[in-house]
Enzyme design. Structure first.
Site, mmCIF file in Angstrom:
data_model
loop_
_atom_site.group_PDB
_atom_site.id
_atom_site.type_symbol
_atom_site.label_atom_id
_atom_site.label_comp_id
_atom_site.label_asym_id
_atom_site.label_seq_id
_atom_site.Cartn_x
_atom_site.Cartn_y
_atom_site.Cartn_z
ATOM 1 C CB SER A 108 1.746 17.698 -48.959
ATOM 2 O OG SER A 108 0.918 17.933 -50.069
ATOM 3 C CE1 TYR A 151 -0.021 12.609 -49.674
ATOM 4 C CE2 TYR A 151 -0.820 14.858 -49.914
ATOM 5 C CZ TYR A 151 0.217 13.949 -49.936
ATOM 6 O OH TYR A 151 1.495 14.372 -50.215
ATOM 7 C CE LYS A 171 2.151 13.942 -46.875
ATOM 8 N NZ LYS A 171 3.513 13.536 -46.474
#
Length: 264
Positions: free
Chosen positions: A142, A154, A158
């Site tokens: 990402s 998150y 990532k």
């Protein structure tokens, strides 16, 4: 044997994963779509067949459950042999918040699915590829792999996917296996559309934050995936490729320009 051979797309029932499955199918590849939603998965398999796949099948998997991923690998090996390609695309999103407010249950869920699901997918299919002496693994990172976005569960996950990609490229390269990743920007998939509809994302602000002034389409990411998994990228491994409409370029440029305007 097609250019791609057999490709397993974990998280291929919607969004970027679905676009990758259909794009791979168009080359004549044998495509296995894995995910939790059987209805959507069977529909993607039919679309892959219609797009030119030599064979397309859906298999159920829960990436949050290591045993489920082990069973998926066993089923693929028995039914199709060792795959030529693995795409780890399953994941969940997070809405913005501060680190001090991060709920630990949500943190655990995001790590279990986004990072550990990718890790275990690489392990179970990497072992099959190692025995076969060939293969290509593609992970999905990402923008958060590169930038400290305000997504405190998150973003670290990532970052970890990018690091894992590099480690595996070094470990598996001597066995004829390439490992790369794509890092999609704001991709107009169903997940982002629902967050825009809920007022959790500002579409105009997103477009303004990209150099190309556009959203990324799932098909754009699929084209990058096809390249990285094909023989055209035979000497490329350990790379995380942004597919972001220029967000990583535009963001620092625009902020620098605010304090240092160009004089006409």
């Amino acid at each position: 044997m097609t250019e791609l051979g057999t490709a397993v797309i974990i998280g291929g029932t919607s969004g970027i994963g679905k676009a990758i499955a259909i794009r791979f199918a168009a080359t004549g590849a044998q495509v296995v779509i894995a995910g939790r939603d059987a209805t959507r998965g069977e529909d993607v398999a039919r679309q892959c067949q219609d797009s030119g796949a030599s064979e397309a099948a859906f298999l159920p998997v829960d990436v949050g459950d290591p045993a489920s991923l082990e069973n998926l690998a066993d089923t693929v090996a028995q039914s199709f042999g060792p795959p030529d390609i693995l795409v780890n695309c399953a994941g969940i999103l997070q809405s913005g918040k501060r680190v001090l407010d991060q709920d630990l249950d949500e943190d655990e869920q995001l790590w279990r699915i986004n990072y550990r699901g990718t890790l275990i997918g690489c392990q179970v299919f990497g072992r099959l590829m190692k025995k076969a002496g060939r293969g290509s693994i593609l992970n999905v990172g990402s923008l958060a792999s590169f930038a400290p976005l305000s997504l405190p569960a998150y973003t670290p996950g990532k970052h970890a996917v990018m690091a894992l990609t590099g480690i595996l490229a070094a470990e598996l390269g001597p066995h004829g296996i390439r490992v790369n990743a794509v890092a999609p920007g704001y991709t107009l998939s169903d997940g982002l559309k629902s967050r825009i509809a809920a007022g959790e994302r500002d579409p105009d602000a997103i477009i303004e934050s990209t150099a190309l002034r556009k959203f990324v389409a799932p098909e754009d990411v699929a084209e990058a995936a096809l390249f990285l998994c094909s023989d055209r990228a035979a000497s490329i491994t350990g790379v995380t490729l942004p597919v972001d409409a220029g967000w990583l370029t535009q963001a620092p440029y625009a902020h620098y320009l605010r304090g240092n305007p160009i004089k006409d």
